[in-house]
Design an enzyme around this catalytic site. Structure first.
Site, PDB file in Angstrom:
ATOM      1  N   GLY A 180       0.836  -1.212   0.000  1.00  0.00           N
ATOM      2  CA  GLY A 180       0.000   0.000   0.000  1.00  0.00           C
ATOM      3  C   GLY A 180       0.860   1.246   0.000  1.00  0.00           C
ATOM      4  N   ILE A 184       0.172   6.476   4.793  1.00  0.00           N
ATOM      5  CA  ILE A 184       0.780   5.707   5.892  1.00  0.00           C
ATOM      6  C   ILE A 184       1.875   4.786   5.350  1.00  0.00           C
ATOM      7  CG2 ILE A 184       0.332   3.955   7.673  1.00  0.00           C
ATOM      8  CD1 ILE A 184      -2.425   5.226   8.089  1.00  0.00           C
ATOM      9  N   GLY A 270      -5.148   0.469   4.290  1.00  0.00           N
ATOM     10  CA  GLY A 270      -6.327   1.260   4.639  1.00  0.00           C
ATOM     11  C   GLY A 270      -6.744   1.043   6.080  1.00  0.00           C
ATOM     12  N   HIS A 443      11.131  37.119  -0.042  1.00  0.00           N
ATOM     13  CA  HIS A 443      12.299  36.533  -0.691  1.00  0.00           C
ATOM     14  C   HIS A 443      13.452  36.446   0.296  1.00  0.00           C
ATOM     15  CE1 HIS A 443      15.252  35.669  -3.781  1.00  0.00           C
ATOM     16  NE2 HIS A 443      16.033  36.570  -3.222  1.00  0.00           N
TER      17      HIS A 443
HETATM   18  C1  LIG Z   1       0.525   5.893  11.132  1.00  0.00           C
HETATM   19  C2  LIG Z   1      -0.467   7.002  10.927  1.00  0.00           C
HETATM   20  C3  LIG Z   1      -0.037   8.253  10.557  1.00  0.00           C
HETATM   21  C4  LIG Z   1      -0.952   9.287  10.370  1.00  0.00           C
HETATM   22  N1  LIG Z   1      -0.493  10.511  10.003  1.00  0.00           N
HETATM   23  C5  LIG Z   1      -1.376  11.514   9.831  1.00  0.00           C
HETATM   24  C6  LIG Z   1      -0.925  12.808   9.490  1.00  0.00           C
HETATM   25  O1  LIG Z   1       0.264  13.053   9.321  1.00  0.00           O
HETATM   26  N2  LIG Z   1      -1.848  13.790   9.351  1.00  0.00           N
HETATM   27  C7  LIG Z   1      -3.188  13.554   9.524  1.00  0.00           C
HETATM   28  O2  LIG Z   1      -3.983  14.472   9.386  1.00  0.00           O
HETATM   29  N3  LIG Z   1      -3.635  12.333   9.853  1.00  0.00           N
HETATM   30  C8  LIG Z   1      -2.769  11.311  10.011  1.00  0.00           C
HETATM   31  N4  LIG Z   1      -3.230  10.092  10.377  1.00  0.00           N
HETATM   32  C9  LIG Z   1      -4.686   9.906  10.557  1.00  0.00           C
HETATM   33  C10 LIG Z   1      -5.134  10.449  11.923  1.00  0.00           C
HETATM   34  O3  LIG Z   1      -4.423   9.809  12.932  1.00  0.00           O
HETATM   35  C11 LIG Z   1      -6.622  10.232  12.072  1.00  0.00           C
HETATM   36  O4  LIG Z   1      -7.297  10.818  10.981  1.00  0.00           O
HETATM   37  C12 LIG Z   1      -7.140  10.871  13.361  1.00  0.00           C
HETATM   38  O5  LIG Z   1      -6.508  10.319  14.485  1.00  0.00           O
HETATM   39  C13 LIG Z   1      -8.648  10.663  13.479  1.00  0.00           C
HETATM   40  O6  LIG Z   1      -9.095  11.243  14.647  1.00  0.00           O
HETATM   41  P1  LIG Z   1     -10.414  10.741  15.378  1.00  0.00           P
HETATM   42  O7  LIG Z   1     -10.647  11.705  16.485  1.00  0.00           O
HETATM   43  O8  LIG Z   1     -11.479  10.514  14.402  1.00  0.00           O
HETATM   44  O9  LIG Z   1     -10.069   9.294  15.963  1.00  0.00           O
HETATM   45  P2  LIG Z   1      -8.831   8.641  16.720  1.00  0.00           P
HETATM   46  O10 LIG Z   1      -7.652   9.491  16.754  1.00  0.00           O
HETATM   47  O11 LIG Z   1      -8.716   7.280  16.140  1.00  0.00           O
HETATM   48  O12 LIG Z   1      -9.370   8.524  18.207  1.00  0.00           O
HETATM   49  C14 LIG Z   1     -10.461   7.717  18.542  1.00  0.00           C
HETATM   50  C15 LIG Z   1     -10.409   7.396  20.012  1.00  0.00           C
HETATM   51  O13 LIG Z   1     -11.613   6.730  20.392  1.00  0.00           O
HETATM   52  C16 LIG Z   1     -11.317   5.747  21.360  1.00  0.00           C
HETATM   53  N5  LIG Z   1     -12.414   4.766  21.345  1.00  0.00           N
HETATM   54  C17 LIG Z   1     -12.800   3.961  20.335  1.00  0.00           C
HETATM   55  N6  LIG Z   1     -13.889   3.258  20.673  1.00  0.00           N
HETATM   56  C18 LIG Z   1     -14.211   3.630  21.939  1.00  0.00           C
HETATM   57  C19 LIG Z   1     -15.245   3.273  22.834  1.00  0.00           C
HETATM   58  N7  LIG Z   1     -16.194   2.381  22.508  1.00  0.00           N
HETATM   59  N8  LIG Z   1     -15.240   3.837  24.052  1.00  0.00           N
HETATM   60  C20 LIG Z   1     -14.312   4.750  24.416  1.00  0.00           C
HETATM   61  N9  LIG Z   1     -13.325   5.146  23.594  1.00  0.00           N
HETATM   62  C21 LIG Z   1     -13.272   4.600  22.369  1.00  0.00           C
HETATM   63  C22 LIG Z   1      -9.983   5.184  20.886  1.00  0.00           C
HETATM   64  O14 LIG Z   1      -9.298   4.565  21.952  1.00  0.00           O
HETATM   65  C23 LIG Z   1      -9.276   6.440  20.384  1.00  0.00           C
HETATM   66  O15 LIG Z   1      -8.476   7.025  21.383  1.00  0.00           O
HETATM   67  C24 LIG Z   1      -2.338   9.052  10.574  1.00  0.00           C
HETATM   68  C25 LIG Z   1      -2.774   7.785  10.980  1.00  0.00           C
HETATM   69  C26 LIG Z   1      -1.858   6.773  11.154  1.00  0.00           C
HETATM   70  C27 LIG Z   1      -2.355   5.431  11.585  1.00  0.00           C
END
Ligand SMILES: Cc1cc2nc3c(=O)[nH]c(=O)nc-3n(C[C@H](O)[C@H](O)[C@H](O)COP(=O)(O)OP(=O)(O)OC[C@H]3O[C@@H](n4cnc5c(N)ncnc54)[C@H](O)[C@@H]3O)c2cc1C
Length: 464
Positions: A180, A184, A270, A443
């Site tokens: 992929g 990431i 993904g 610049h």
């Molecule tokens: C390796 C990697 C690199 C990345 N780099 C970038 C980047 O450079 N720039 C960028 O914009 N994005 C990047 N991303 C994507 C980014 O991390 C996500 O888009 C972002 O974290 C999404 O935020 P969120 O708040 O939707 O969810 P998340 O950050 O996934 O947080 C969700 C939270 O919900 C909690 N949770 C889930 N289910 C439950 C439940 N039932 N009860 C209580 N808590 C729960 C989880 O524990 C988690 O802490 C990257 C992702 C990865 C994996």
């Protein structure tokens, strides 16, 4: 025990959830946030931040190898992977800890545990020690996503890794396969390749970083190959044979299967939304594959229930999640926020060279029926890029020929992830080519290439 009562409950403390909680508190709402694992979510703990810390180490390492070019001396350059990872984990922990302080400062109730929706206004939170119930007028689901696992390519943490394993590796890969080439995958390929892993990237689509403009993908491929990566496009990993110390990948290209041997595989195919165990079905919340279906205001169709960030679908980016968080908190507080426009959200990839873009690609603009004007400017024509020793890159801009609207901007090269925001602001202010041409760019800066690319679209380029 009576349920604790709030104006707003947020489930998940990633960038979507914690930003929604803070904005809600700023607007005078009584807010609770429920988190089962770590404040800051994937972004701060296992995503955006720790990857950038690793990539910074790789960048410094690469610059040290180029010391002579800059008139400097650095002999016997090497690295200590454990120390590189330790730094990355420390940076992640620092930021995750900072979210705790922000919650306290904003008087947000943090409840650690697994949340399940009992009703559209009621959440049960189960921790090791107890189960408690919370109620609220509005609930925001911000439970994020995790790595997608394909049958036969599942991670085992030893030979086959997800991003989590790759962030805290059990070894330095010698022969690495990355499946992929989205953001990431290509960031890890870039990191390990820079540190010396013999890296192969397999992409099922016809080009690497396939969401980007085709010209940017082609430019990126050339750079990756120059850095020693093997890039296989239109290729699919059909099977992984795991044996002691090695994995044999069966990779189909043009109908033929090649068998290649690696010691480590990173699967970056993904993500899937964390929709399970939340009680969504019972409440009638629509889920399409693994994402909650929402409208432009992140409403789920069930009164008082919203979904934001990765669980609510693409683009899977932290800044999209947090912006949706702000919008929904304002909506819940009785405000009239603007919906988030996905086409105005920039994407940044921190491989070497960096890639950043916003808006339509040239192909997409044509598909949508626009008559377009396209400008390009190469890094080699920019004084600052030459002074920095960063001459590989380009800035491409796409305009609506009829109105001068900036439809899209696409960049590859050093620091473009910092530059792209200039065009984002431009698009937000509905800027035209005339505004951009009339703006004075300082610049010497890399940003001058943003100006030149616009000038080029209108046959006025200066330094080319
Ligand atoms: C390796 C990697 C690199 C990345 N780099 C970038 C980047 O450079 N720039 C960028 O914009 N994005 C990047 N991303 C994507 C980014 O991390 C996500 O888009 C972002 O974290 C999404 O935020 P969120 O708040 O939707 O969810 P998340 O950050 O996934 O947080 C969700 C939270 O919900 C909690 N949770 C889930 N289910 C439950 C439940 N039932 N009860 C209580 N808590 C729960 C989880 O524990 C988690 O802490 C990257 C992702 C990865 C994996």
């Amino acid at each position: 025990m009576a349920a604790a009562n709030f104006d707003m409950i947020v489930i998940g403390a990633g960038p979507g959830g914690y930003v929604a909680a803070i904005r809600g508190a700023q607007l005078g709402l009584k807010v609770a946030i429920v988190e089962r694992e770590h404040l800051g979510g994937i972004c701060l703990n296992w995503g955006c931040i720790p990857t950038k810390a690793l990539l910074r180490s790789a960048e410094v390492f690469h610059l040290m190898q180029r010391a002579k070019e800059f008139g400097l001396k650095a002999d016997k350059i090497s690295y200590d992977l454990a120390a590189v990872v330790k730094r990355s984990r420390k940076v992640a922990a620092q930021l995750s800890g900072g979210i705790g302080h922000l919650m306290k400062k904003n008087k947000i109730t943090v409840v650690m545990g697994q949340a399940t929706l009992l009703a559209s206004n009621k959440v049960s939170v189960k921790s090791d020690k107890s189960t408690e119930e919370l109620t609220a007028k509005a609930i925001i689901i911000a439970t994020g996503a995790r790595a997608r696992e394909l049958p036969g390519l599942e991670a085992d943490g030893d030979r086959v890794w997800t991003y989590k394993h790759a962030l805290d590796p059990v070894r330095m890969p010698k022969r690495l396969l990355v499946i992929g080439s989205g953001a990431i995958g290509i960031e890890f390929a870039s990191f390990y390749n820079t540190l010396g892993a013999d890296t192969t990237v397999v992409e099922v689509l016809d080009r690497v970083v396939p969401v980007e403009d085709a010209e940017i993908s082609a430019f990126a491929k050339k750079q990756f190959v120059k850095q020693g990566m093997k890039i296989m496009e239109n290729a699919m990993v059909k099977k992984l044979d795991r044996a002691k110390g090695q994995v044999t990948a069966h990779i189909e290209v043009n109908g033929k299967v090649e068998k290649l041997v690696f010691d480590t595989v990173i699967s970056a195919v993904g993500i899937v939304g964390n929709v399970e165990g939340l009680g969504l079905e019972a409440l009638g919340v629509k889920v399409d594959r693994t994402h909650v279906v929402i409208d432009e205001y992140c409403r789920t169709g069930v009164a008082g229930l919203y979904a934001i960030g990765d669980i609510a679908g693409a683009p899977w980016l932290a800044h999209k999640a947090s912006h949706e968080g702000v919008m929904v908190a304002e909506l819940i507080a009785g405000g009239h926020p603007h919906p988030v426009r996905p086409e105005s959200i920039a994407g940044c990839t921190y491989c070497a060279p960096q890639i950043a873009s916003v808006g339509y690609t040239e192909a997409r603009a044509k598909e949508l029926g626009y008559k377009i004007k396209v400008g390009r400017f190469p890094f080699i024509g920019n004084g600052k890029a030459i002074a920095l020793g960063e001459t590989d890159g380009m800035v491409k801009t796409v305009f609506d020929a009829a109105t001068g609207e900036l439809l899209g901007a696409h960049m590859i090269g050093a620091e473009v992830t910092e530059l792209i925001q200039g065009y984002v602001v431009g698009r937000q202010l509905e800027t035209t080519e005339a505004d951009l041409m009339n703006s004075v760019f300082p610049h010497p800066t890399l940003s001058e290439m943003m100006h030149e690319s616009v000038l080029d679209a209108y046959d006025r380029v200066i330094h080319m």
